[in-house]
Design an enzyme around this catalytic site. Structure first.
Site, mmCIF file in Angstrom:
data_model
loop_
_atom_site.group_PDB
_atom_site.id
_atom_site.type_symbol
_atom_site.label_atom_id
_atom_site.label_comp_id
_atom_site.label_asym_id
_atom_site.label_seq_id
_atom_site.Cartn_x
_atom_site.Cartn_y
_atom_site.Cartn_z
ATOM 1 N N GLU A 29 13.230 2.351 19.933
ATOM 2 C CA GLU A 29 12.799 4.238 20.687
ATOM 3 C C GLU A 29 12.067 4.217 21.646
ATOM 4 O OE1 GLU A 29 9.893 3.869 17.115
ATOM 5 O OE2 GLU A 29 11.108 3.831 15.095
ATOM 6 N N ARG A 67 0.860 -1.331 -0.202
ATOM 7 C CA ARG A 67 -0.260 0.337 -0.109
ATOM 8 C C ARG A 67 0.772 0.717 -0.285
ATOM 9 N NH1 ARG A 67 -3.288 -3.279 2.987
ATOM 10 N NH2 ARG A 67 -1.427 -3.417 4.993
ATOM 11 N N HIS A 102 9.514 8.336 14.349
ATOM 12 C CA HIS A 102 8.269 8.058 14.021
ATOM 13 C C HIS A 102 6.824 8.668 13.808
ATOM 14 C CE1 HIS A 102 7.399 3.625 14.306
ATOM 15 N NE2 HIS A 102 6.325 3.927 13.406
ATOM 16 N N ALA A 162 9.069 2.636 7.454
ATOM 17 C CA ALA A 162 9.304 1.843 7.401
ATOM 18 C C ALA A 162 9.221 1.186 9.392
ATOM 19 C CB ALA A 162 9.518 0.379 6.377
ATOM 20 N N ARG A 163 10.156 0.417 9.143
ATOM 21 C CA ARG A 163 10.384 -0.263 10.946
ATOM 22 C C ARG A 163 11.855 0.064 11.371
ATOM 23 N NH1 ARG A 163 6.475 1.032 12.328
ATOM 24 N NH2 ARG A 163 4.482 -0.154 12.974
ATOM 25 N N ASP A 178 12.417 8.114 9.938
ATOM 26 C CA ASP A 178 11.075 7.843 10.940
ATOM 27 C C ASP A 178 11.419 7.025 11.740
ATOM 28 O OD1 ASP A 178 9.119 9.950 12.369
ATOM 29 O OD2 ASP A 178 7.780 7.373 10.871
ATOM 30 N N ASP A 208 9.755 -6.425 -4.820
ATOM 31 C CA ASP A 208 8.741 -6.618 -4.161
ATOM 32 C C ASP A 208 8.943 -8.904 -4.537
ATOM 33 O OD1 ASP A 208 6.683 -7.716 -2.519
ATOM 34 O OD2 ASP A 208 5.804 -5.466 -2.373
ATOM 35 N N GLY A 265 5.174 9.075 11.394
ATOM 36 C CA GLY A 265 4.639 8.679 9.580
ATOM 37 C C GLY A 265 2.965 8.736 9.624
ATOM 38 N N ALA A 266 2.300 8.056 10.922
ATOM 39 C CA ALA A 266 1.321 7.995 11.337
ATOM 40 C C ALA A 266 0.433 9.335 11.049
ATOM 41 C CB ALA A 266 0.462 6.863 11.238
HETATM 42 N N1 LIG Z 1 6.228 5.443 9.706
HETATM 43 C C1 LIG Z 1 5.059 4.808 10.432
HETATM 44 O O1 LIG Z 1 4.695 5.692 11.196
HETATM 45 C C2 LIG Z 1 4.485 3.771 9.937
HETATM 46 C C3 LIG Z 1 3.139 4.204 9.775
HETATM 47 C C4 LIG Z 1 2.293 2.846 9.020
HETATM 48 C C5 LIG Z 1 3.311 1.725 8.529
HETATM 49 N N2 LIG Z 1 3.967 1.897 8.654
HETATM 50 C C6 LIG Z 1 5.707 0.390 7.580
HETATM 51 O O2 LIG Z 1 5.504 0.570 7.142
HETATM 52 C C7 LIG Z 1 5.252 -0.727 6.327
HETATM 53 C C8 LIG Z 1 4.485 -0.721 4.685
HETATM 54 O O3 LIG Z 1 2.663 -0.683 5.113
HETATM 55 P P1 LIG Z 1 1.709 -1.124 4.061
HETATM 56 O O4 LIG Z 1 0.660 -0.536 4.901
HETATM 57 O O5 LIG Z 1 2.084 -0.470 2.954
HETATM 58 O O6 LIG Z 1 2.156 -2.825 4.327
HETATM 59 P P2 LIG Z 1 1.819 -3.633 3.028
HETATM 60 O O7 LIG Z 1 1.208 -5.113 3.608
HETATM 61 O O8 LIG Z 1 0.967 -3.207 2.334
HETATM 62 O O9 LIG Z 1 2.766 -3.621 2.023
HETATM 63 C C9 LIG Z 1 4.234 -4.321 2.077
HETATM 64 C C10 LIG Z 1 4.676 -4.544 1.499
HETATM 65 O O10 LIG Z 1 6.198 -5.612 1.622
HETATM 66 C C11 LIG Z 1 6.746 -6.794 0.843
HETATM 67 N N3 LIG Z 1 7.702 -7.830 1.503
HETATM 68 C C12 LIG Z 1 7.210 -8.243 2.389
HETATM 69 N N4 LIG Z 1 8.800 -8.932 2.435
HETATM 70 C C13 LIG Z 1 9.474 -7.825 1.793
HETATM 71 C C14 LIG Z 1 10.779 -8.317 1.590
HETATM 72 N N5 LIG Z 1 11.404 -9.522 2.162
HETATM 73 N N6 LIG Z 1 11.088 -7.371 0.574
HETATM 74 C C15 LIG Z 1 10.746 -6.792 -0.178
HETATM 75 N N7 LIG Z 1 9.223 -6.627 0.091
HETATM 76 C C16 LIG Z 1 8.527 -6.888 1.169
HETATM 77 C C17 LIG Z 1 4.881 -7.490 1.075
HETATM 78 O O11 LIG Z 1 4.590 -8.085 -0.891
HETATM 79 C C18 LIG Z 1 4.060 -6.415 0.515
HETATM 80 O O12 LIG Z 1 3.729 -5.781 -1.052
HETATM 81 C C19 LIG Z 1 5.026 -1.433 7.311
HETATM 82 O O13 LIG Z 1 6.570 -2.275 7.604
HETATM 83 C C20 LIG Z 1 5.072 -0.929 8.442
HETATM 84 O O14 LIG Z 1 4.510 -1.033 9.595
HETATM 85 C C21 LIG Z 1 5.010 2.813 9.468
#
Ligand SMILES: NC(=O)c1ccc[n+]([C@@H]2O[C@H](COP(=O)([O-])OP(=O)(O)OC[C@H]3O[C@@H](n4cnc5c(N)ncnc54)[C@H](O)[C@@H]3O)[C@@H](O)[C@H]2O)c1
Length: 313
Positions: free
Chosen positions: A261, A151, A279, A231-232, A256, A171, A281-282
């Site tokens: 943390e 997403r 952190h 991401a994380r 971020d 991906d 992001g959201a």
């Molecule tokens: N900074 C923030 O505050 C914040 C807020 C929301 C989400 N996030 C993080 O953003 C990340 C993505 O969220 P999302 O909603 O797009 O999730 P999502 O599940 O829609 O997308 C994650 C994608 O990563 C892919 N993936 C899994 N393993 C992989 C690998 N080894 N190599 C490459 N791709 C791989 C999956 O196939 C998937 O398409 C999550 O880790 C989430 O925790 C961060």
């Protein structure tokens, strides 16, 4: 009127709470301590958290009437999913609510990094005019490597293309056709490291993705590469990033999220070519309201035994 009792422990926007209060008794105990949570959870049928509350095996074991735990947001790292399964407690989240907020923060981090906006602002506030030192670079026609084309990765790719960037994506789970459909080019991880001017990560933290950006990966990257991570924390090896900055392979980094943390004033946080946000992001009004609406309806659906959109466990 049924007698469901719902406990909220990390706050929830009014729009979500008012939906819940139409069907249940709701207690908002923002900031409750871990010990108190274990003591009171036996009274509740549902628990709604953000990222602060640790939903441990002890909490889940003590929740004798607990049917569902809702995470207002995406990451469920603070919930013991195995213990939830063992106790037959459903876990749901609100995964789509924060997509735009994180994608927009990612674009902000990229632009801030390339134009050194934090440094420019700090210098003005120090009464300086360092215009000549602040020659940035453009996103236009640069290659953006998106790791994780879900997403948020997709939303970032769409925005980056509006800036005239060439987007490549890795991906292993998403079909190449999906990536092509977005106007991007699917590549292997090795190719992405070699070709990207800027790398951004949008992957969950798993045993496979932990330290996916490590010393070996960095050694194959373009000299002067820029790295963004919202991401994380654990997906990058912070020591390797520091070494890459010092060797000059990495020009700059925008973060971020951190392995620990809050990280405190570490060498990475205080590095002059690293920009950081805590952190956030959201953290937009719109994302939090969307998350509150989504998690409230999902938790009520779980209590009613209805079908669920976002069941994690
Ligand atoms: N900074 C923030 O505050 C914040 C807020 C929301 C989400 N996030 C993080 O953003 C990340 C993505 O969220 P999302 O909603 O797009 O999730 P999502 O599940 O829609 O997308 C994650 C994608 O990563 C892919 N993936 C899994 N393993 C992989 C690998 N080894 N190599 C490459 N791709 C791989 C999956 O196939 C998937 O398409 C999550 O880790 C989430 O925790 C961060």
């Amino acid at each position: 009127m049924n007698t469901w009792k719902i406990l909220i422990t990390d706050g929830l926007e009014d729009n979500g709470q008012s939906v819940l209060r139409k069907s249940a008794h709701v207690d908002d105990k923002n900031g409750i301590s871990p010990d108190e949570l274990v003591q009171v959870i036996c009274e509740y049928n549902a628990l709604i958290v953000r990222g602060r509350t640790k939903v441990t095996a002890a909490v889940l074991g003590a929740g004798k009437q607990l049917k569902v735990v809702g995470r207002s947001g995406v990451g469920v790292d603070n919930i013991d999913l195995e213990a939830a399964k063992q106790n037959k407690i459903t876990v749901v989240n609100a995964p789509v609510a924060t997509t735009i907020a994180v994608a927009e923060l990612t674009m902000s981090l990229m632009l801030s990094m390339l134009r050194e906006i934090p440094r420019a602002d700090a210098s003005m506030k120090a009464g300086k005019w360092i215009k000549k030192e602040l020659e940035g670079i453009e996103l236009y026609q640069k290659v953006l490597g998106v790791i994780g084309f879900g997403r948020i990765g997709t939303a970032v790719a769409q925005r980056a293309m509006a800036f005239g960037m060439n987007v490549i994506g890795y991906d292993p789970i998403i079909q190449d056709a999906e990536i092509f459909k977005q106007g991007a080019t699917p590549v292997s991880l090795a190719d992405l490291f070699i070709r990207a001017d800027i790398i951004t990560m949008h992957i969950p933290l798993t045993p496979v993705t932990r330290n996916i950006i490590n010393a070996e990966a960095i050694s194959t990257m373009k000299s002067g590469v820029r790295i963004v991570c919202a991401a994380r924390g654990g997906v990058i090896d912070e020591e390797a990033i520091l070494a890459g900055l010092d060797s000059g392979i990495i020009s700059s980094v925008a973060l971020d999220v951190f392995a620990t943390e809050p990280p405190g004033l570490t060498a990475l946080v205080s590095h002059p070519r690293v920009i950081c946000t805590p952190h956030i992001g959201a953290q937009t009004i719109e994302a939090q309201q969307r998350a509150a609406a989504d998690i409230s309806s999902e938790v009520l659906a779980a209590l009613k035994g209805e079908s669920l959109r976002w069941k994690v466990a």
